[in-house]
Design a protein around this motif. Structure first.
Motif, PDB file in Angstrom:
ATOM      1  N   VAL A  20       0.877  -1.164   0.000  1.00 43.56           N
ATOM      2  CA  VAL A  20       0.000   0.000   0.000  1.00 43.56           C
ATOM      3  C   VAL A  20       0.918   1.219   0.000  1.00 43.56           C
ATOM      4  O   VAL A  20       1.834   1.319   0.812  1.00 43.56           O
ATOM      5  CB  VAL A  20      -0.928   0.018   1.230  1.00 43.56           C
ATOM      6  CG1 VAL A  20      -1.730   1.317   1.287  1.00 43.56           C
ATOM      7  CG2 VAL A  20      -1.871  -1.183   1.201  1.00 43.56           C
ATOM      8  N   VAL A  21       0.708   2.122  -0.932  1.00 43.18           N
ATOM      9  CA  VAL A  21       1.536   3.311  -1.067  1.00 43.18           C
ATOM     10  C   VAL A  21       0.772   4.468  -0.432  1.00 43.18           C
ATOM     11  O   VAL A  21      -0.196   4.973  -0.994  1.00 43.18           O
ATOM     12  CB  VAL A  21       1.849   3.611  -2.549  1.00 43.18           C
ATOM     13  CG1 VAL A  21       2.722   4.839  -2.681  1.00 43.18           C
ATOM     14  CG2 VAL A  21       2.499   2.402  -3.206  1.00 43.18           C
ATOM     15  N   ALA A  22       1.203   4.855   0.781  1.00 42.47           N
ATOM     16  CA  ALA A  22       0.531   5.920   1.517  1.00 42.47           C
ATOM     17  C   ALA A  22       1.510   6.557   2.490  1.00 42.47           C
ATOM     18  O   ALA A  22       2.422   5.894   2.987  1.00 42.47           O
ATOM     19  CB  ALA A  22      -0.679   5.362   2.261  1.00 42.47           C
ATOM     20  N   CYS A  23       1.312   7.820   2.747  1.00 47.29           N
ATOM     21  CA  CYS A  23       2.215   8.544   3.634  1.00 47.29           C
ATOM     22  C   CYS A  23       2.141   8.059   5.078  1.00 47.29           C
ATOM     23  O   CYS A  23       3.104   8.221   5.824  1.00 47.29           O
ATOM     24  CB  CYS A  23       1.922  10.042   3.578  1.00 47.29           C
ATOM     25  SG  CYS A  23       2.342  10.776   1.997  1.00 47.29           S
ATOM     26  N   ASP A  24       1.032   7.473   5.477  1.00 44.61           N
ATOM     27  CA  ASP A  24       0.908   7.033   6.871  1.00 44.61           C
ATOM     28  C   ASP A  24       1.634   5.720   7.154  1.00 44.61           C
ATOM     29  O   ASP A  24       1.646   5.252   8.274  1.00 44.61           O
ATOM     30  CB  ASP A  24      -0.552   6.942   7.293  1.00 44.61           C
ATOM     31  CG  ASP A  24      -1.337   5.894   6.524  1.00 44.61           C
ATOM     32  OD1 ASP A  24      -0.779   5.228   5.631  1.00 44.61           O
ATOM     33  OD2 ASP A  24      -2.539   5.726   6.823  1.00 44.61           O
ATOM     34  N   SER A  25       2.282   5.137   6.142  1.00 40.07           N
ATOM     35  CA  SER A  25       2.943   3.848   6.350  1.00 40.07           C
ATOM     36  C   SER A  25       4.398   3.975   6.808  1.00 40.07           C
ATOM     37  O   SER A  25       4.998   3.001   7.235  1.00 40.07           O
ATOM     38  CB  SER A  25       2.872   2.997   5.074  1.00 40.07           C
ATOM     39  OG  SER A  25       3.580   3.626   4.025  1.00 40.07           O
ATOM     40  N   VAL A  26       4.994   5.173   6.704  1.00 39.34           N
ATOM     41  CA  VAL A  26       6.384   5.390   7.126  1.00 39.34           C
ATOM     42  C   VAL A  26       6.516   6.765   7.773  1.00 39.34           C
ATOM     43  O   VAL A  26       5.680   7.646   7.563  1.00 39.34           O
ATOM     44  CB  VAL A  26       7.375   5.294   5.934  1.00 39.34           C
ATOM     45  CG1 VAL A  26       7.358   3.932   5.291  1.00 39.34           C
ATOM     46  CG2 VAL A  26       7.115   6.367   4.909  1.00 39.34           C
ATOM     47  N   SER A  27       7.586   6.945   8.506  1.00 36.79           N
ATOM     48  CA  SER A  27       7.885   8.259   9.076  1.00 36.79           C
ATOM     49  C   SER A  27       8.726   9.047   8.077  1.00 36.79           C
ATOM     50  O   SER A  27       9.728   8.549   7.568  1.00 36.79           O
ATOM     51  CB  SER A  27       8.662   8.107  10.380  1.00 36.79           C
ATOM     52  OG  SER A  27       7.869   7.459  11.340  1.00 36.79           O
ATOM     53  N   PRO A  28       8.337  10.296   7.807  1.00 34.87           N
ATOM     54  CA  PRO A  28       9.108  11.092   6.843  1.00 34.87           C
ATOM     55  C   PRO A  28      10.384  11.633   7.462  1.00 34.87           C
ATOM     56  O   PRO A  28      10.550  11.635   8.677  1.00 34.87           O
ATOM     57  CB  PRO A  28       8.146  12.241   6.516  1.00 34.87           C
ATOM     58  CG  PRO A  28       7.354  12.412   7.766  1.00 34.87           C
ATOM     59  CD  PRO A  28       7.192  11.018   8.336  1.00 34.87           C
ATOM     60  N   PHE A  29      11.294  12.063   6.590  1.00 37.90           N
ATOM     61  CA  PHE A  29      12.456  12.806   7.054  1.00 37.90           C
ATOM     62  C   PHE A  29      12.607  14.047   6.182  1.00 37.90           C
ATOM     63  O   PHE A  29      12.126  14.099   5.046  1.00 37.90           O
ATOM     64  CB  PHE A  29      13.731  11.951   7.083  1.00 37.90           C
ATOM     65  CG  PHE A  29      14.128  11.316   5.783  1.00 37.90           C
ATOM     66  CD1 PHE A  29      14.941  11.989   4.875  1.00 37.90           C
ATOM     67  CD2 PHE A  29      13.717  10.022   5.473  1.00 37.90           C
ATOM     68  CE1 PHE A  29      15.330  11.397   3.686  1.00 37.90           C
ATOM     69  CE2 PHE A  29      14.101   9.415   4.284  1.00 37.90           C
ATOM     70  CZ  PHE A  29      14.911  10.107   3.385  1.00 37.90           C
ATOM     71  N   ALA A  30      13.217  15.063   6.748  1.00 37.85           N
ATOM     72  CA  ALA A  30      13.345  16.351   6.074  1.00 37.85           C
ATOM     73  C   ALA A  30      14.438  16.313   5.009  1.00 37.85           C
ATOM     74  O   ALA A  30      15.505  15.727   5.213  1.00 37.85           O
ATOM     75  CB  ALA A  30      13.643  17.440   7.091  1.00 37.85           C
ATOM     76  N   ILE A  31      14.158  16.944   3.872  1.00 29.45           N
ATOM     77  CA  ILE A  31      15.143  17.139   2.797  1.00 29.45           C
ATOM     78  C   ILE A  31      15.028  18.576   2.300  1.00 29.45           C
ATOM     79  O   ILE A  31      14.131  19.309   2.727  1.00 29.45           O
ATOM     80  CB  ILE A  31      14.959  16.126   1.642  1.00 29.45           C
ATOM     81  CG1 ILE A  31      13.577  16.276   0.987  1.00 29.45           C
ATOM     82  CG2 ILE A  31      15.167  14.696   2.139  1.00 29.45           C
ATOM     83  CD1 ILE A  31      13.425  15.475  -0.295  1.00 29.45           C
ATOM     84  N   ASN A  32      15.879  18.949   1.381  1.00 27.06           N
ATOM     85  CA  ASN A  32      15.856  20.284   0.765  1.00 27.06           C
ATOM     86  C   ASN A  32      15.877  21.394   1.805  1.00 27.06           C
ATOM     87  O   ASN A  32      15.060  22.317   1.778  1.00 27.06           O
ATOM     88  CB  ASN A  32      14.646  20.437  -0.162  1.00 27.06           C
ATOM     89  CG  ASN A  32      14.601  19.392  -1.241  1.00 27.06           C
ATOM     90  OD1 ASN A  32      13.645  18.643  -1.325  1.00 27.06           O
ATOM     91  ND2 ASN A  32      15.638  19.297  -2.057  1.00 27.06           N
ATOM     92  N   SER A  37       9.176  17.187   3.198  1.00 27.67           N
ATOM     93  CA  SER A  37       9.194  15.912   3.920  1.00 27.67           C
ATOM     94  C   SER A  37       9.229  14.788   2.898  1.00 27.67           C
ATOM     95  O   SER A  37       8.418  14.775   1.968  1.00 27.67           O
ATOM     96  CB  SER A  37       7.946  15.759   4.792  1.00 27.67           C
ATOM     97  OG  SER A  37       7.948  16.721   5.806  1.00 27.67           O
ATOM     98  N   ARG A  38      10.147  13.863   3.076  1.00 27.42           N
ATOM     99  CA  ARG A  38      10.269  12.727   2.156  1.00 27.42           C
ATOM    100  C   ARG A  38       9.741  11.471   2.831  1.00 27.42           C
ATOM    101  O   ARG A  38      10.219  11.054   3.873  1.00 27.42           O
ATOM    102  CB  ARG A  38      11.725  12.523   1.746  1.00 27.42           C
ATOM    103  CG  ARG A  38      11.898  11.364   0.783  1.00 27.42           C
ATOM    104  CD  ARG A  38      13.311  11.276   0.266  1.00 27.42           C
ATOM    105  NE  ARG A  38      13.455  10.133  -0.611  1.00 27.42           N
ATOM    106  CZ  ARG A  38      14.360  10.045  -1.569  1.00 27.42           C
ATOM    107  NH1 ARG A  38      15.191  11.044  -1.781  1.00 27.42           N
ATOM    108  NH2 ARG A  38      14.447   8.961  -2.310  1.00 27.42           N
ATOM    109  N   PHE A  39       8.735  10.871   2.209  1.00 28.86           N
ATOM    110  CA  PHE A  39       8.198   9.573   2.633  1.00 28.86           C
ATOM    111  C   PHE A  39       8.886   8.554   1.737  1.00 28.86           C
ATOM    112  O   PHE A  39       8.504   8.357   0.591  1.00 28.86           O
ATOM    113  CB  PHE A  39       6.677   9.559   2.480  1.00 28.86           C
ATOM    114  CG  PHE A  39       5.994  10.566   3.361  1.00 28.86           C
ATOM    115  CD1 PHE A  39       5.522  10.189   4.600  1.00 28.86           C
ATOM    116  CD2 PHE A  39       5.854  11.886   2.960  1.00 28.86           C
ATOM    117  CE1 PHE A  39       4.896  11.113   5.432  1.00 28.86           C
ATOM    118  CE2 PHE A  39       5.234  12.814   3.776  1.00 28.86           C
ATOM    119  CZ  PHE A  39       4.762  12.432   5.019  1.00 28.86           C
ATOM    120  N   HIS A  40       9.912   7.896   2.250  1.00 29.02           N
ATOM    121  CA  HIS A  40      10.918   7.179   1.478  1.00 29.02           C
ATOM    122  C   HIS A  40      10.585   5.691   1.305  1.00 29.02           C
ATOM    123  O   HIS A  40      10.101   5.049   2.227  1.00 29.02           O
ATOM    124  CB  HIS A  40      12.263   7.340   2.207  1.00 29.02           C
ATOM    125  CG  HIS A  40      13.429   6.761   1.486  1.00 29.02           C
ATOM    126  ND1 HIS A  40      13.941   7.324   0.343  1.00 29.02           N
ATOM    127  CD2 HIS A  40      14.187   5.677   1.747  1.00 29.02           C
ATOM    128  CE1 HIS A  40      14.968   6.612  -0.068  1.00 29.02           C
ATOM    129  NE2 HIS A  40      15.133   5.601   0.755  1.00 29.02           N
TER     130      HIS A  40
END
Length: 163
Positions: A20-32, A37-40
């Protein structure tokens, strides 16, 4: 006709078929510089075979109404296939585990507009099922020399319905 009820799409329930491709499945980290926020690494993309490469397309799925008769499934033996909705509409996912098609194991999910799916290589699935309105999906799948779509008619139609 056999009946199949929709269940909510979750990573746990969908794990035998892919991601399942969704932002709630991982913790983001900051970039740029902290502005994004990158959900990697949200999906295991797969491509095999001669001159295989991953390609990006947009599919426009015609709309359907429930109940809907399911008559066939397909699978892709040489690569995964990822669908990310571009329209803010829920859609339906119908799947069965890879290998010889076991019609008794077919299940259906109600996917939310912020959830994409990545079918792993060989997973049986129905083509796009958009509800009520034509909808666009960003698709990442495999291109190569070998034909990568196998369709199979079901021995009995299945009626897809809300629970």
């Amino acid at each position: 006709m056999k009946k199949l009820s929709l269940q909510p799409l979750s990573q746990a329930a969908f794990a035998p078929f892919g991601d399942v491709v969704a932002c709630d499945s991982v913790s983001p980290f900051a970039i740029n510089g902290g502005t994004t926020s990158r959900f990697h690494d949200l999906a295991e993309l797969q491509a095999s075979g001669s001159q295989a490469k991953l390609i990006v397309s947009i599919f426009r799925g015609q709309s359907f109404q429930l109940p809907l008769a399911i008559k066939m499934l397909e699978h892709h033996p040489y690569g995964s296939q990822l669908f990310m909705p571009l329209s803010q509409r829920p859609y339906v996912v119908v799947v069965a585990k890879p290998g010889e098609l076991d019609e008794d194991s077919i299940c259906a999910f109600w996917a939310q507009p912020d959830q994409g799916v990545n079918y792993h290589s060989g997973v049986w699935h129905h083509p796009l099922i958009s509800l009520q309105h034509t909808s666009d999906f960003l698709v990442i799948d495999r291109s190569g020399e070998e034909a990568n779509c196998v369709e199979q008619q079901l021995s009995e139609r299945i009626e897809l319905q809300l629970a």
